[in-house]
Design a protein around this motif. Structure first.
Motif, PDB file in Angstrom:
ATOM      1  N   ASP A 111      57.268  87.235  41.501  1.00 29.96           N
ATOM      2  CA  ASP A 111      57.014  86.215  41.687  1.00 29.96           C
ATOM      3  C   ASP A 111      57.504  84.689  40.281  1.00 29.96           C
ATOM      4  N   TYR A 112      57.534  85.461  39.065  1.00 26.78           N
ATOM      5  CA  TYR A 112      58.542  84.725  38.069  1.00 26.78           C
ATOM      6  C   TYR A 112      59.778  84.820  38.652  1.00 26.78           C
ATOM      7  N   ILE A 113      60.487  85.358  39.416  1.00 25.72           N
ATOM      8  CA  ILE A 113      61.665  85.309  39.207  1.00 25.72           C
ATOM      9  C   ILE A 113      62.384  85.266  40.100  1.00 25.72           C
ATOM     10  N   TYR A 114      61.206  85.015  42.198  1.00 29.80           N
ATOM     11  CA  TYR A 114      61.573  84.843  43.019  1.00 29.80           C
ATOM     12  C   TYR A 114      62.060  83.296  43.240  1.00 29.80           C
ATOM     13  N   SER A 115      62.735  82.536  42.506  1.00 26.13           N
ATOM     14  CA  SER A 115      62.879  81.261  42.581  1.00 26.13           C
ATOM     15  C   SER A 115      64.162  80.730  43.045  1.00 26.13           C
ATOM     16  N   VAL A 116      63.509  79.431  44.112  1.00 27.64           N
ATOM     17  CA  VAL A 116      65.372  78.274  44.194  1.00 27.64           C
ATOM     18  C   VAL A 116      66.451  77.918  42.816  1.00 27.64           C
ATOM     19  N   GLY A 117      67.116  78.835  43.410  1.00 24.57           N
ATOM     20  CA  GLY A 117      68.700  78.072  41.956  1.00 24.57           C
ATOM     21  C   GLY A 117      68.643  78.920  41.278  1.00 24.57           C
ATOM     22  N   PHE A 118      67.621  80.449  41.694  1.00 25.12           N
ATOM     23  CA  PHE A 118      68.178  80.868  40.007  1.00 25.12           C
ATOM     24  C   PHE A 118      68.491  82.713  41.418  1.00 25.12           C
ATOM     25  N   PHE A 120      68.510  82.863  44.533  1.00 29.31           N
ATOM     26  CA  PHE A 120      68.542  82.583  45.853  1.00 29.31           C
ATOM     27  C   PHE A 120      68.682  80.961  45.842  1.00 29.31           C
ATOM     28  N   LYS A 121      69.148  80.584  46.757  1.00 27.44           N
ATOM     29  CA  LYS A 121      69.371  78.970  47.468  1.00 27.44           C
ATOM     30  C   LYS A 121      69.553  78.459  48.644  1.00 27.44           C
ATOM     31  N   TYR A 122      69.435  77.569  49.397  1.00 26.90           N
ATOM     32  CA  TYR A 122      69.823  77.149  50.347  1.00 26.90           C
ATOM     33  C   TYR A 122      71.415  76.853  50.753  1.00 26.90           C
ATOM     34  N   GLN A 130      71.632  84.309  48.926  1.00 31.61           N
ATOM     35  CA  GLN A 130      72.224  85.094  47.907  1.00 31.61           C
ATOM     36  C   GLN A 130      72.884  85.149  46.743  1.00 31.61           C
ATOM     37  N   LEU A 131      71.731  84.859  45.294  1.00 35.80           N
ATOM     38  CA  LEU A 131      72.283  84.256  44.437  1.00 35.80           C
ATOM     39  C   LEU A 131      72.818  85.868  43.124  1.00 35.80           C
ATOM     40  N   LEU A 132      72.424  86.805  43.414  1.00 41.25           N
ATOM     41  CA  LEU A 132      72.321  88.131  42.697  1.00 41.25           C
ATOM     42  C   LEU A 132      72.738  89.061  42.933  1.00 41.25           C
ATOM     43  N   ASN A 133      74.576  89.469  43.286  1.00 38.85           N
ATOM     44  CA  ASN A 133      75.252  89.903  43.849  1.00 38.85           C
ATOM     45  C   ASN A 133      75.991  90.589  42.882  1.00 38.85           C
ATOM     46  N   ASP A 134      75.896  90.151  41.776  1.00 36.81           N
ATOM     47  CA  ASP A 134      76.596  90.888  40.735  1.00 36.81           C
ATOM     48  C   ASP A 134      75.654  92.123  40.069  1.00 36.81           C
ATOM     49  N   LYS A 135      74.446  91.895  41.045  1.00 35.33           N
ATOM     50  CA  LYS A 135      73.369  92.967  40.187  1.00 35.33           C
ATOM     51  C   LYS A 135      73.101  94.120  41.061  1.00 35.33           C
ATOM     52  N   LYS A 136      72.593  95.006  40.427  1.00 37.43           N
ATOM     53  CA  LYS A 136      72.606  96.500  41.477  1.00 37.43           C
ATOM     54  C   LYS A 136      70.780  97.033  40.685  1.00 37.43           C
ATOM     55  N   VAL A 137      70.288  97.618  41.594  1.00 41.73           N
ATOM     56  CA  VAL A 137      68.577  97.722  41.179  1.00 41.73           C
ATOM     57  C   VAL A 137      68.885  99.801  41.469  1.00 41.73           C
ATOM     58  N   MET A 162      60.076  95.736  48.398  1.00 42.08           N
ATOM     59  CA  MET A 162      60.875  95.506  47.080  1.00 42.08           C
ATOM     60  C   MET A 162      62.150  96.069  47.495  1.00 42.08           C
ATOM     61  N   ARG A 163      62.740  96.201  48.648  1.00 41.58           N
ATOM     62  CA  ARG A 163      63.820  96.487  49.797  1.00 41.58           C
ATOM     63  C   ARG A 163      63.860  95.244  50.023  1.00 41.58           C
ATOM     64  N   ASN A 164      63.313  93.942  50.830  1.00 40.36           N
ATOM     65  CA  ASN A 164      63.403  92.715  50.708  1.00 40.36           C
ATOM     66  C   ASN A 164      63.294  92.069  49.998  1.00 40.36           C
ATOM     67  N   VAL A 165      63.301  92.363  49.133  1.00 40.42           N
ATOM     68  CA  VAL A 165      63.394  91.303  48.114  1.00 40.42           C
ATOM     69  C   VAL A 165      64.944  91.021  47.152  1.00 40.42           C
ATOM     70  N   PHE A 166      64.837  92.342  46.436  1.00 43.42           N
ATOM     71  CA  PHE A 166      65.610  92.910  45.584  1.00 43.42           C
ATOM     72  C   PHE A 166      67.382  92.835  45.998  1.00 43.42           C
ATOM     73  N   HIS A 167      66.920  93.215  47.478  1.00 41.43           N
ATOM     74  CA  HIS A 167      68.799  93.611  48.276  1.00 41.43           C
ATOM     75  C   HIS A 167      68.725  92.380  49.469  1.00 41.43           C
ATOM     76  N   ALA A 168      67.727  92.216  50.167  1.00 38.84           N
ATOM     77  CA  ALA A 168      67.523  91.480  51.830  1.00 38.84           C
ATOM     78  C   ALA A 168      67.916  89.888  51.239  1.00 38.84           C
ATOM     79  N   THR A 169      67.233  89.465  49.791  1.00 34.82           N
ATOM     80  CA  THR A 169      66.728  88.238  49.709  1.00 34.82           C
ATOM     81  C   THR A 169      67.459  87.757  48.378  1.00 34.82           C
ATOM     82  N   PHE A 170      67.821  88.682  47.526  1.00 32.62           N
ATOM     83  CA  PHE A 170      68.569  88.466  46.573  1.00 32.62           C
ATOM     84  C   PHE A 170      69.509  89.075  46.134  1.00 32.62           C
ATOM     85  N   GLY A 171      70.315  89.729  46.659  1.00 30.04           N
ATOM     86  CA  GLY A 171      71.317  90.381  46.994  1.00 30.04           C
ATOM     87  C   GLY A 171      72.045  91.637  46.269  1.00 30.04           C
ATOM     88  N   MET A 172      71.112  91.928  45.835  1.00 30.31           N
ATOM     89  CA  MET A 172      71.146  93.420  44.122  1.00 30.31           C
ATOM     90  C   MET A 172      71.653  94.299  45.269  1.00 30.31           C
TER      91      MET A 172
END
Length: 213
Positions: A111-118, A120-122, A130-137, A162-172
């Motif tokens: 919840d702390y990191i699930y933030s528009v502009g950090f 992901f964005k629209y 997705q805004l974190l495509n440069d990171k891996k998990v 966790m897959r849906n949050v960090f990969h599908a939403t954040f792009g990791m």
């Protein structure tokens, strides 16, 4: 490489399998001087839950109002989690399945990191970007039952979430997963199941070490 290891189980290693996975990973990678490792223990960090207090704090920041101690505490905790993610090239999560989902403390970290502009964005058309495509998990997960079967997989809300949050939403990019399951459902095979899973954790750590020697 900067690695952030998020530890999301405060049970002793003798009792918690995902705690053993965390311990095994840390022990297996500790001697690689080319890797910088930081641990974020969700049970040790000050992590107040999110609610209206957060939105009140945001409003005060915009209007120049005075934050309460609770609001400042919440913003400080949120920023610490975001900073930890920003600094990391790779995030390793060691977490259990509790009551079909993740521990509440780990949910708070999300919840702390699930933030528009950090994370992901629209875009101008309302599409999510997705805004974190440069990171891996990497996910290290333990679950006492067997949830990999077609019948049980749909109700598993820990790794799936966790897959849906960090990969599908954040792009990791998910570079590895180790899931230990069934040790409670099949106690006669528990030692074998856990030992085999911990060997896979060692292999994940070794793979990272070989990439950065």
């Amino acid at each position: 490489m900067n690695i952030l290891v998020v530890k999301a189980n405060n049970r002793p290693a003798a009792e918690g399998v995902s705690s053993q996975m965390y311990q095994t990973f840390m022990e297996s990678i500790k001697d690689n001087s080319s890797i910088n490792i930081k641990t974020y223990d969700v049970f040790e960090e000050d992590m107040p839950y999110l609610g209206q207090e957060l939105f009140d704090a945001f409003g005060k920041l915009q209007s120049g109002g005075q934050l309460t101690d609770g609001e400042q505490r919440l913003l400080t905790a949120k920023q610490k989690a975001m900073d930890a993610v920003t600094e990391a090239d790779l995030i390793v999560f060691a977490f259990p399945l509790w009551n079909l989902t993740i521990p509440a403390r780990l949910q708070t970290f999300v919840d702390y990191i699930y933030s528009v502009g950090f994370t992901f964005k629209y875009d101008e058309n309302g599409n999510m970007v997705q805004l974190l495509n440069d990171k891996k998990v990497i996910f290290l997960n333990a679950r006492g039952g067997v949830y990999s079967s077609p019948e049980m997989a749909p109700i598993e809300m820990a790794v799936n979430y966790m897959r849906n949050v960090f990969h599908a939403t954040f792009g990791m990019e998910i570079v590895d997963e180790v899931i230990i399951e069934g040790h409670n459902a099949m106690p006669d095979k528990a030692d074998e199941i856990v030992a085999e899973g911990l060997e896979k954790v060692k292999e994940v750590a070794k793979k990272l070490s070989l990439q950065h020697v």
